[in-house]
Design an enzyme around this catalytic site. Structure first.
Site: not given
Length: 527
Positions: A39, A45, A110, A200, A221, A265, A323, A347, A358, A364
């Site tokens: 994060t 943003g 974006e 994990d 990315h 992307r 990414h 995530e 994505r 976020l």
């Protein structure tokens, strides 16, 4: 209720704060320190500031289209509809978003967004601003925080999760466990993720038998500074007008997609990789036409100057890097998994909002929206069918089934010549990362995927005694699941791209990608 949250990014912090506000006894554990996860590294943003002509419905449509239609429409609608409240909650928690002269939150554009709807803080330091604000709130709340507590495995009794076992053997019991441990960027040698992104939570869930989905979809990315130390150059830079150029100065994206540099992307990343391969050098990101780069993107500007690069005077070299993991532990829109007592958010989870690729700045947002929803659902009963369905196949069985179903003439030599029943070989993290980069990376083919599945099956991690050994063990579990899922999906879709069609094989006995969807409320018709 005793609630145990593992992970200190936006999803975990939001879940912990909301559960605390609802009166639960909350303990938050992180394996290193608060603020060390992904994060705080997020330059982009948070999507969802819907201005004139925009709406949650249009945001949802953009999200579905960017995900190549593979996303769950109900989860996507939940995400977009929840954006306004989530951003308002962050403002209330102290996040200082960039504002217009009139005082409203400034909206940025974006890639793959129809309209500007991205909120930023400090230009390109949004993640850090959010992380700092939420950590400050947690520090003043009644949430019990334990740093340096490495969650190693879930405690499961009679089919229900009732806590976590830490590395070293200590057990923490709880009525509900929320996994928010982030993604698995360290599966690859070149990644935008911090060193602790080792999958994990997903590994713990797999070992416990929880359902997972869409692990084949790994987002790369497209614009990361080329060199020894990867550093992401935010998509917001292209949103502000930067373009990608080949070695001769040409804009090669114009021939790839109508939206050129603002294409999804996966499209941009593959085009960048192909062009770099063709010319034998990284492509160039040209931001010289943007005024006020230092003011608009201070974090990026400072890093470029530290590296001796002046992007105001000339383009800078960029390459793709691992990414974001679109898949994860399968959940419903409240974060519930297929194991009673276990929730997953951020995530770590596969809510279905990202599909096969994505949309920028939805990560976020997902953490904020679904972190809160998970906390709010802790005291409610799940639908009857929710946790009795979509049971996952244990990783070892899943891999052996994949290998068994490969015809002998389809296997690469390394698979046909290896007796998989022999003593398993040890491996290094560098070996695993290089294998994933070469065989399960941005561009894939059937032979490479089959070889990766076979080699990963032949490796074994020793019983973990140190944090590094535990991370390696987790990476191996997740790598096996990612490679197997990628081999299973024989068509190209979004971030999963095959260079050639895969040979037809008998379908494996696997759960559907996401069987939890039928238990969700019919939000689409009500919107």
């Amino acid at each position: 209720m005793r609630v145990l949250v593992a992970g200190g990014g936006i999803a975990g912090l939001t879940a912990a704060l909301r559960a605390d506000a609802l009166g639960h006894d909350v303990q938050l554990i992180v394996k290193s320190g608060l603020g060390d996860g992904c994060t705080a590294h997020a330059q982009g943003g948070i999507a969802g500031v819907h201005g004139p002509g925009d709406s949650a419905a249009l945001h949802a449509l953009d999200t579905l289209q960017a995900g190549n239609g593979h996303g769950d429409p109900v989860a996507i609608a939940t995400l977009a509809d929840g954006a306004g409240d989530a951003i308002a909650a962050l403002v209330a928690d102290g996040v200082m978003f960039d504002r217009t002269a009139g005082g409203s939150i400034a909206r940025g554009l974006e890639a793959a967004h129809s309209l500007p709807r991205i909120a930023h803080s400090g230009g390109d330091a949004t993640g850090r601003a959010i992380s700092d604000a939420l950590i400050a709130r947690v520090r003043t709340s009644t949430v019990h925080v334990r740093e340096g507590a490495f969650a190693a495995d879930l405690l499961v009794m009679n089919g229900r999760v009732h806590g976590i076992r830490l590395l070293g053997g200590e057990e923490i019991t709880a009525d509900a466990v929320i996994l928010a441990t982030g993604g698995a960027g360290q599966l690859y040698p070149v990644t935008t993720n911090p060193t602790g992104a080792t999958g994990d939570g997903i590994a713990m869930a797999l070992r416990a038998g929880a359902a997972v989905a869409d692990l084949e979809f790994v987002q790369f990315h497209p614009t990361v500074l080329a060199g020894a130390a990867p550093f992401l150059v935010s998509e917001a830079v292209r949103g502000a007008g930067a373009v990608l150029r080949d070695a001769e100065g040409g804009r090669f994206l114009l021939e790839e997609h109508p939206d050129a540099e603002l294409a999804p992307r996966d499209v941009v990343a593959r085009a960048v990789a192909r062009q770099a391969l063709a010319q034998g050098s990284p492509v160039l990101l040209d931001a010289t036409g943007i005024a006020g780069l230092a003011e608009r993107f201070p974090t990026i500007d400072a890093e470029l100057h530290r590296r001796g690069l002046d992007w105001t005077r000339g383009p800078v070299p960029v390459s793709p890097a691992a990414h974001y993991l679109m898949g994860g532990v399968a959940t419903d829109i409240e974060g519930r998994t297929s194991l009673p007592g276990l929730w997953a958010v951020g995530e770590t989870a596969r809510t279905g909002v990202h599909g096969a690729n994505r949309l920028a700045s939805n990560s976020l947002l997902e953490g904020a929206v679904f972190g809160a929803r998970a906390a709010e659902s802790l005291s409610t009963s799940p639908p009857d069918s929710l946790q009795s369905r979509s049971q996952s196949v244990p990783p070892s069985d899943l891999l052996s089934e994949t290998i068994r179903d490969l015809d002998a003439d389809e296997r690469p030599p390394s698979a046909t010549n290896r007796d998989l029943g022999e003593r398993a070989a040890t491996f290094s993290r560098a070996e695993l990362q290089q294998l994933m980069w070469e065989k399960v990376g941005l561009l894939r083919d059937d032979e490479g995927l089959a070889d990766a599945v076979s080699r990963l099956a032949s490796w074994a991690a020793p019983a973990p005694r140190t944090p590094e050994e535990q991370e390696d063990a987790n990476l191996l579990v997740v790598a096996r699941a990612v490679a197997s899922a990628a081999l299973d999906r024989t068509e190209s879709l979004g971030a999963h791209f095959r260079l050639s069609p895969a040979p037809t094989r008998p379908a494996l006995n696997r759960p559907a990608p996401h069987e939890l969807a039928e238990s969700r409320p019919a939000l689409i018709g009500a919107r």
